[in-house]
Design an enzyme around this catalytic site. Structure first.
Site, PDB file in Angstrom:
ATOM      1  N   GLU A  83       0.967  -1.365  -0.203  1.00  0.00           N
ATOM      2  CA  GLU A  83      -0.198   0.007  -0.040  1.00  0.00           C
ATOM      3  C   GLU A  83       0.701   1.127  -0.097  1.00  0.00           C
ATOM      4  O   GLU A  83       2.031   1.355   0.285  1.00  0.00           O
ATOM      5  CB  GLU A  83      -1.139  -0.074   1.229  1.00  0.00           C
ATOM      6  CG  GLU A  83      -0.290  -0.106   2.585  1.00  0.00           C
ATOM      7  CD  GLU A  83      -1.173  -0.268   3.774  1.00  0.00           C
ATOM      8  OE1 GLU A  83      -1.648  -1.405   3.828  1.00  0.00           O
ATOM      9  OE2 GLU A  83      -1.204   0.500   4.492  1.00  0.00           O
TER      10      GLU A  83
ATOM     11  N   CYS B  26       3.620   8.473   0.614  1.00  0.00           N
ATOM     12  CA  CYS B  26       4.263   7.452   1.358  1.00  0.00           C
ATOM     13  C   CYS B  26       4.334   6.096   1.016  1.00  0.00           C
ATOM     14  O   CYS B  26       3.477   5.378   0.661  1.00  0.00           O
ATOM     15  CB  CYS B  26       3.560   7.300   2.871  1.00  0.00           C
ATOM     16  SG  CYS B  26       4.040   6.355   3.937  1.00  0.00           S
TER      17      CYS B  26
END
Ligand code: SAH
Ligand code: SF4
Length: 359
Positions: free
Chosen positions: A92, A113
């Site tokens: 993710e 991120c």
């Protein structure tokens, strides 16, 4: 297995074509432009290359094969992206809108991120990424592709990259440095080194290794405890590299390079005492480090929680009273499970439940 073409490095490609013979050197730059500037997804789309060269490249490299399988959040808030890799593993990435309390300059706009591994072997007690153990390293292309796919999907330009998703980036340092080179290079994605941050749970030897790297990306250390006692309780890595060893590596890094930042998640009743704040201030002063305080994000199935806002602010004020720069982050993505590894964990659980029901 061939690697995907978003892991290509200009100089290596030029070498490869020179060895092959007969390909003019300007072709290499043309190809990296197609990949990183125009962002095509196949060699066939590189219309100004001779067919024969396209076929040869396709024999050497794969087109990117990652797929966004789930997006959570809305355009103005933190958005989470769940990717399925070519071997079906899930990773993710998180896209965070402008936030002055994050890394880099206050004027910075969007931060991504990025995950560096599937799972994580370091097993910090509070972290969702470590819960399922370690599966494998990501290659450079898989790290770069997270950024490219999210820019494509959202139409947004990303200004900051932080390696704070799933995994321990310094346990995958070779691929990490390759990905950073691509993200940073003018022929690549072109994001300035100061807008790239690597976060580590504290692998002392690799911190020393980074000190000798020439790129000036930023380093963030996940401290989370200011004494061996407290840190060891929540981060198993502290047994391997206790604070004395870790901080000496940091001394070396800071002497050779620039500053580093500390991450300190505040967990109620564990690391949020006044004594920890005072010890943390000592460490921060020793290394002239800034501290990012992050209220803990609860993880389903784990017992930890964040302290009250009052207690968070008290912790921050002790640091400030000791002359340390400390910011207190409001966790933007709390509602959509933004802390690292949480979305994947939920999806894996959901998949398992579904399998149970089918079987
Ligand atoms: N492995 C690296 C980078 C990935 S984790 C590291 O540990 O630094 C990125 C950051 O998220 C780390 O500071 C980590 O401690 C923090 N983190 C993990 N789980 C969290 C949670 N539930 N709430 C808040 N921060 C968390
Ligand atoms: Fe791994 Fe970082 Fe999570 Fe620790 S905090 S388990 S090192 S991803």
């Amino acid at each position: 297995m061939k690697s995907s073409f978003t892991g290509i490095i200009l100089e290596e490609l030029a070498d490869f074509m020179e060895k092959r013979g007969g390909v003019a050197s300007y072709r290499a730059k043309q190809i990296t432009d197609w990949i990183y500037k125009k962002r095509v997804t196949s060699f066939d789309a590189m219309t100004d290359l001779p067919n024969e060269l396209r076929a040869e490249l396709a024999a050497e490299f794969d087109a990117p094969k990652m797929e966004v399988v789930r997006v959570l959040g809305s355009k103005d808030t933190t958005q989470k992206f769940l990717f399925r890799l070519c071997d079906q593993n899930l990773i993710e990435s998180v896209l965070i809108p402008a936030s002055p309390a994050l890394y880099g300059q206050p004027s910075d706009r969007r931060t991504i991120c990025v995950s560096s591994q599937v799972g994580c072997a370091y097993g910090c007690k509070f972290c969702a990424s470590g819960l399922d153990g370690f599966t494998r390293n990501l290659d450079a292309a898989e790290m770069v592709q997270q950024l490219i796919d999210i820019e494509k999907q959202t139409g947004e330009k990303i200004d900051n990259v932080v390696f704070m998703g799933m995994g321990e980036p310094l346990a995958n340092i070779k691929n990490l440095l390759r990905a950073i080179r691509i993200i940073n290079a003018p022929w690549g994605v072109g994001i300035g080194a100061r807008h790239i941050t690597v976060s580590t749970s504290g692998l002392a030897p690799q911190i020393r290794e980074l000190a000798n790297e020439s790129t000036q990306f930023r380093l963030a250390l996940s401290l989370h405890g200011a004494t061996d006692d407290v840190r060891g309780q929540i981060m198993p890595v502290n047994k391997r590299y206790p604070l004395k060893v870790l901080l000496e590596a940091c001394d070396y890094y800071v002497a050779k390079k620039r500053r580093m930042t500390f991450e300190y998640i505040l967990i109620a009743g564990i690391n949020d005492t006044e004594e920890q704040a005072r010890e943390l201030a000592k460490i921060a002063r020793r290394l002239s480090a800034k501290i990012n305080l992050i209220p803990y994000n609860t993880v389903e199935g784990l017992e930890w929680s964040r302290p009250s806002r009052e207690r968070q602010q008290k912790f921050q004020s002790i640091l400030r009273n000791h002359g340390v720069v400390a910011t207190l982050r409001r966790e933007k993505g709390d509602d959509i499970a933004a802390a690292c590894g949480q979305l994947r964990l939920q999806s894996k659980r959901a998949e398992r439940e579904a399998q149970k029901m089918e079987g």
